[in-house]
Design a protein around this motif. Structure first.
Motif, PDB file in Angstrom:
ATOM      1  N   LEU A 170       0.845  -1.192   0.000  1.00 51.92           N
ATOM      2  CA  LEU A 170       0.000   0.000   0.000  1.00 51.92           C
ATOM      3  C   LEU A 170       0.879   1.239   0.000  1.00 51.92           C
ATOM      4  CD1 LEU A 170      -2.611  -1.018   2.739  1.00 51.92           C
ATOM      5  CD2 LEU A 170      -2.693  -1.454   0.275  1.00 51.92           C
ATOM      6  N   ALA A 171       0.510   2.220  -0.817  1.00 54.96           N
ATOM      7  CA  ALA A 171       1.265   3.468  -0.871  1.00 54.96           C
ATOM      8  C   ALA A 171       0.415   4.532  -1.555  1.00 54.96           C
ATOM      9  CB  ALA A 171       2.577   3.290  -1.623  1.00 54.96           C
ATOM     10  N   ASN A 172       0.733   5.786  -1.288  1.00 55.29           N
ATOM     11  CA  ASN A 172       0.095   6.901  -1.980  1.00 55.29           C
ATOM     12  C   ASN A 172       0.851   7.135  -3.274  1.00 55.29           C
ATOM     13  OD1 ASN A 172      -1.023   9.266  -2.858  1.00 55.29           O
ATOM     14  ND2 ASN A 172      -0.873  10.336  -0.905  1.00 55.29           N
ATOM     15  N   VAL A 173       0.413   6.479  -4.337  1.00 52.47           N
ATOM     16  CA  VAL A 173       1.124   6.502  -5.608  1.00 52.47           C
ATOM     17  C   VAL A 173       0.694   7.671  -6.483  1.00 52.47           C
ATOM     18  CG1 VAL A 173       1.577   5.205  -7.734  1.00 52.47           C
ATOM     19  CG2 VAL A 173       1.467   4.015  -5.535  1.00 52.47           C
ATOM     20  N   THR A 230       8.237   0.906  -2.084  1.00 57.65           N
ATOM     21  CA  THR A 230       7.547   2.155  -2.391  1.00 57.65           C
ATOM     22  C   THR A 230       8.115   3.280  -1.544  1.00 57.65           C
ATOM     23  OG1 THR A 230       5.808   1.674  -0.780  1.00 57.65           O
ATOM     24  CG2 THR A 230       5.389   1.012  -3.060  1.00 57.65           C
ATOM     25  N   ALA A 231       8.473   4.392  -2.187  1.00 57.01           N
ATOM     26  CA  ALA A 231       8.968   5.576  -1.485  1.00 57.01           C
ATOM     27  C   ALA A 231       9.052   6.720  -2.485  1.00 57.01           C
ATOM     28  CB  ALA A 231      10.332   5.325  -0.855  1.00 57.01           C
ATOM     29  N   ASP A 232       9.052   7.930  -1.987  1.00 53.39           N
ATOM     30  CA  ASP A 232       9.132   9.107  -2.841  1.00 53.39           C
ATOM     31  C   ASP A 232      10.595   9.380  -3.160  1.00 53.39           C
ATOM     32  OD1 ASP A 232       8.878  11.450  -4.190  1.00 53.39           O
ATOM     33  OD2 ASP A 232       8.222  12.650  -2.478  1.00 53.39           O
ATOM     34  N   LEU A 233      11.032   8.969  -4.328  1.00 52.42           N
ATOM     35  CA  LEU A 233      12.408   9.174  -4.757  1.00 52.42           C
ATOM     36  C   LEU A 233      12.604  10.495  -5.467  1.00 52.42           C
ATOM     37  CD1 LEU A 233      13.160   5.607  -6.204  1.00 52.42           C
ATOM     38  CD2 LEU A 233      13.608   6.471  -3.898  1.00 52.42           C
ATOM     39  N   THR A 234      11.525  11.149  -5.904  1.00 53.47           N
ATOM     40  CA  THR A 234      11.645  12.369  -6.695  1.00 53.47           C
ATOM     41  C   THR A 234      11.326  13.636  -5.918  1.00 53.47           C
ATOM     42  OG1 THR A 234       9.339  12.252  -7.449  1.00 53.47           O
ATOM     43  CG2 THR A 234      10.993  11.071  -8.756  1.00 53.47           C
ATOM     44  N   GLU A 240       7.066   6.440  -5.556  1.00 50.58           N
ATOM     45  CA  GLU A 240       7.459   5.660  -6.717  1.00 50.58           C
ATOM     46  C   GLU A 240       7.451   4.170  -6.354  1.00 50.58           C
ATOM     47  OE1 GLU A 240       7.602   9.290  -7.689  1.00 50.58           O
ATOM     48  OE2 GLU A 240       9.247   8.844  -6.302  1.00 50.58           O
ATOM     49  N   ILE A 241       7.381   3.326  -7.380  1.00 52.61           N
ATOM     50  CA  ILE A 241       7.350   1.881  -7.192  1.00 52.61           C
ATOM     51  C   ILE A 241       8.662   1.306  -7.705  1.00 52.61           C
ATOM     52  CG2 ILE A 241       6.145  -0.274  -7.697  1.00 52.61           C
ATOM     53  CD1 ILE A 241       3.641   1.460  -8.261  1.00 52.61           C
ATOM     54  N   ILE A 242       9.380   0.616  -6.827  1.00 53.20           N
ATOM     55  CA  ILE A 242      10.678   0.045  -7.150  1.00 53.20           C
ATOM     56  C   ILE A 242      10.501  -1.462  -7.265  1.00 53.20           C
ATOM     57  CG2 ILE A 242      13.068  -0.181  -6.372  1.00 53.20           C
ATOM     58  CD1 ILE A 242      11.113   2.405  -4.612  1.00 53.20           C
ATOM     59  N   VAL A 243      10.943  -2.034  -8.391  1.00 51.55           N
ATOM     60  CA  VAL A 243      10.651  -3.451  -8.610  1.00 51.55           C
ATOM     61  C   VAL A 243      11.677  -4.065  -9.546  1.00 51.55           C
ATOM     62  CG1 VAL A 243       9.088  -3.022 -10.557  1.00 51.55           C
ATOM     63  CG2 VAL A 243       8.817  -5.099  -9.184  1.00 51.55           C
ATOM     64  N   GLY A 244      12.022  -5.330  -9.282  1.00 54.46           N
ATOM     65  CA  GLY A 244      12.811  -6.123 -10.207  1.00 54.46           C
ATOM     66  C   GLY A 244      11.943  -7.172 -10.861  1.00 54.46           C
ATOM     67  N   ASN A 287      13.142 -11.055  -5.592  1.00 55.01           N
ATOM     68  CA  ASN A 287      13.850  -9.945  -4.974  1.00 55.01           C
ATOM     69  C   ASN A 287      12.901  -9.127  -4.120  1.00 55.01           C
ATOM     70  OD1 ASN A 287      13.111  -7.154  -6.527  1.00 55.01           O
ATOM     71  ND2 ASN A 287      12.835  -8.939  -7.833  1.00 55.01           N
ATOM     72  N   ALA A 288      13.468  -8.317  -3.250  1.00 51.96           N
ATOM     73  CA  ALA A 288      12.674  -7.464  -2.367  1.00 51.96           C
ATOM     74  C   ALA A 288      13.475  -6.193  -2.095  1.00 51.96           C
ATOM     75  CB  ALA A 288      12.340  -8.193  -1.076  1.00 51.96           C
ATOM     76  N   PRO A 289      13.353  -5.178  -2.947  1.00 58.67           N
ATOM     77  CA  PRO A 289      14.147  -3.962  -2.769  1.00 58.67           C
ATOM     78  C   PRO A 289      13.727  -3.199  -1.524  1.00 58.67           C
ATOM     79  CG  PRO A 289      12.499  -3.644  -4.480  1.00 58.67           C
ATOM     80  CD  PRO A 289      12.453  -5.094  -4.098  1.00 58.67           C
ATOM     81  N   ILE A 290      14.694  -2.523  -0.912  1.00 57.68           N
ATOM     82  CA  ILE A 290      14.415  -1.650   0.226  1.00 57.68           C
ATOM     83  C   ILE A 290      14.959  -0.263  -0.061  1.00 57.68           C
ATOM     84  CG2 ILE A 290      14.442  -3.573   1.836  1.00 57.68           C
ATOM     85  CD1 ILE A 290      17.186  -2.489   2.817  1.00 57.68           C
ATOM     86  N   VAL A 291      14.445   0.719   0.681  1.00 58.01           N
ATOM     87  CA  VAL A 291      14.791   2.119   0.448  1.00 58.01           C
ATOM     88  C   VAL A 291      15.089   2.775   1.786  1.00 58.01           C
ATOM     89  CG1 VAL A 291      14.007   4.309  -0.533  1.00 58.01           C
ATOM     90  CG2 VAL A 291      13.254   2.159  -1.555  1.00 58.01           C
TER      91      VAL A 291
END
Length: 544
Positions: A170-173, A230-234, A240-244, A287-291
């Motif tokens: 869940l995220a505010n996309v 999910t995190a605000d990278l910009t 944003e959605i980070i995925v492999g 995979n499971a990316p983290i931020v």
């Protein structure tokens, strides 16, 4: 607290033993008691990568435990190990022989009514419409929200494998101040056809079941078999959605379904290399990316582990490697070359490798804690230096769950907690919950044995444990759901300190963001990404 004094004396004795014999052993003793009423044995299907969700869905003074199992059912327990009324919730009309829920439940308010909702993604039974994997959203009373479930797409002509939703978050996309539902699915076109043929597999749904503009997304027909971050990278206030995916490309998606500049990005073990036929490259099958702000510069970085393939060995998987990327795809100093581990201990299809981050040294900087498939867990500094290594397999064929981080001993220092399991069942009797100090030594009383696995072939802990004060008695409980369908809860004598629980559950929070945003500048972080649901565990702490 009125805890059993004998336990305290035992732990003190074990501490003295560790002082004079610091090398880890695999002695499996029941030195830490279970929470009264546990283990709980009601589940019919093994838990895969579904870290328990500790939530408050009954408006009581205590918390409840929710888990999802391999038969597509959601179970809920109270703090005494009693199955909650109305559970289990079913996704396929039964809790036996039905499609599984692979990942953790995501929990938060998706429809804006101020109440928590529970989200799960399932596997499918076939390729035809109505038979594919689905996403379910229930309110806290177990009633499906209007517009749900929603079904994934499938490339009938060229898809291979099972049509499955592997993970939800869940995220505010889209920036509407509401939580959207993010789902990664296995849709692919790997059996043939045009490599750019549409195979939609990354979804963003709004709370009413409608798709967000620009979604679903896909790329080169590769499926998603892991989890999203999910995190605000910009800095625009949207996550944003980070995925492999199941290839050597890494992806970051914006609110409109388009990828950020520099993405998709080919990932080679050495950033200076880029030759498909000569150089080692990293793939992201699971995979499971983290931020987090790992380098301490006020900006976010992405950490991810993936299998390493070597063209010199017919592009076979030879190891796995930890990578650290800036949002623009560049690598910070010390991370030009990924941190490669040793050979896999087993050819069995591995889990979603999931690193975590925490300040283990107390210097105000984050370290990356990463389990590898060579049976070792490694901790790296922000500069890419190996801080310590712990051999959890110790000669056995064992893999590790995602670690969670928190103080479980009450000494004011962080501990590293994770589960182990034997992918080929050869070392089932060694599967346990492992606890390590911040400097990589086995905690007194650990590993915690799994005493109720029965005679099932699949045993052990694949999903991250969860650290919480479930019964609100001001001490720490460790909750873990096993591959053999058992829910374990251990009752530790340590005082629960919310400030010392930086990564208490799988993917960090119940929204499953995979993001630790403490200390991030307002321009880089996104406050809406931090779980509001977890507030019962991190606010108004009267225990200290």
């Amino acid at each position: 607290m009125n805890k059993v004094k004998a336990l305290g004396y035992l732990l003190l004795l074990l501490s003295l033993v560790m002082l004079f014999n610091p090398e880890p052993t695999n002695v499996m003793s029941q030195s830490v008691p279970y929470q009264q009423g546990f283990p709980a044995l009601e589940m019919t299907g093994g838990v895969n990568f579904g870290s328990p969700a500790v939530v408050n869905i009954n408006d009581t003074s205590t918390l409840e435990i929710l888990t999802a199992d391999g038969n597509g059912c959601v179970y809920g327990w109270d703090e005494k190990g009693q199955l909650l009324p109305g559970f289990p919730w079913q996704t396929a009309g039964a809790c036996s022989g039905t499609p599984r829920i692979n990942g953790p439940l995501a929990v938060g308010d998706v429809n804006g009514d101020g109440q928590v909702d529970i989200v799960a993604g399932t596997s499918g039974e076939g390729e035809a419409p109505g038979e594919r994997g689905k996403v379910f959203v229930w309110n806290q009373n177990g009633t499906l929200l209007p517009g749900w479930p929603q079904e994934m797409d499938w490339n009938v002509a060229h898809g291979s494998g099972q049509a499955e939703v592997y993970g939800v978050a869940l995220a505010n996309v889209i920036g509407n101040q509401n939580l959207e539902i993010v789902a990664g699915t296995s849709n692919n076109g790997s059996s043939g056809g045009n490599p750019d043929e549409p195979s939609p597999n990354l979804y963003v749904w709004q709370g009413n079941g409608s798709l967000a503009p620009g979604y679903p997304a896909w790329y080169r027909t590769a499926g998603i078999y892991g989890f999203t971050g999910t995190a605000d990278l910009t800095g625009n206030g949207f996550a944003e959605i980070i995925v492999g995916r199941d290839h050597k490309y890494f992806h970051v998606y914006l609110e409109n379904g388009q990828q950020m500049p520099a993405y998709p990005m080919e990932i080679y073990l050495d950033a200076a290399e880029n030759t498909w036929d000569e150089d080692k490259f990293v793939t992201f099958t699971r995979n499971a990316p983290i931020v987090a702000d790992i380098t301490g510069d006020g900006n976010l970085e992405i950490a991810i582990i993936g299998p390493v393939r070597d063209p010199a060995q017919n592009r076979e998987v030879v190891s796995s490697a930890l990578l650290l990327l800036r949002p623009d795809g560049s690598r910070p100093p010390g991370w030009q070359v990924g941190k490669e581990g040793g050979l896999y201990l087993s050819d069995e299809f591995p889990p979603s490798q999931a690193p975590t981050v925490a300040d283990l040294t107390g210097d105000g900087r984050l370290e990356i804690i990463a389990p590898y498939f060579d049976g070792k867990i490694r901790v790296f500094t922000a500069e890419g230096n190996l801080l310590w290594l712990y051999d959890f397999a110790q000669g056995h064929t064992l893999f590790a769950s995602e670690p969670v981080i928190g103080d479980v001993t009450g000494d004011g220092l962080l501990d590293v907690i994770f589960g182990t399991y034997s992918p080929d069942s050869s070392a089932n009797d060694q599967a346990a919950v492992v606890g390590l100090t911040a400097d990589g030594h086995l905690l007194p009383g650990f590993p915690l044995p799994l005493t109720h696995e029965g005679n099932r072939s699949h045993q052990g802990i694949r999903a991250a444990p969860t650290l919480a004060d479930i019964d609100k008695d001001c001490d720490v409980e460790i909750t873990a759901a096993s591959w053999a369908s058992t829910l374990y809860v251990w009752d530790l004598p340590a005082t629960y300190n919310a400030a010392l629980m930086p990564w208490p559950t799988g993917r960090h929070d119940n929204e499953r963001s995979g993001a630790l945003l403490t200390g991030v500048s307002p321009q880089s972080g996104f406050a809406g990404n931090i779980s509001t649901l977890y507030l019962p565990l991190i606010q108004n702490n009267v225990c200290i």
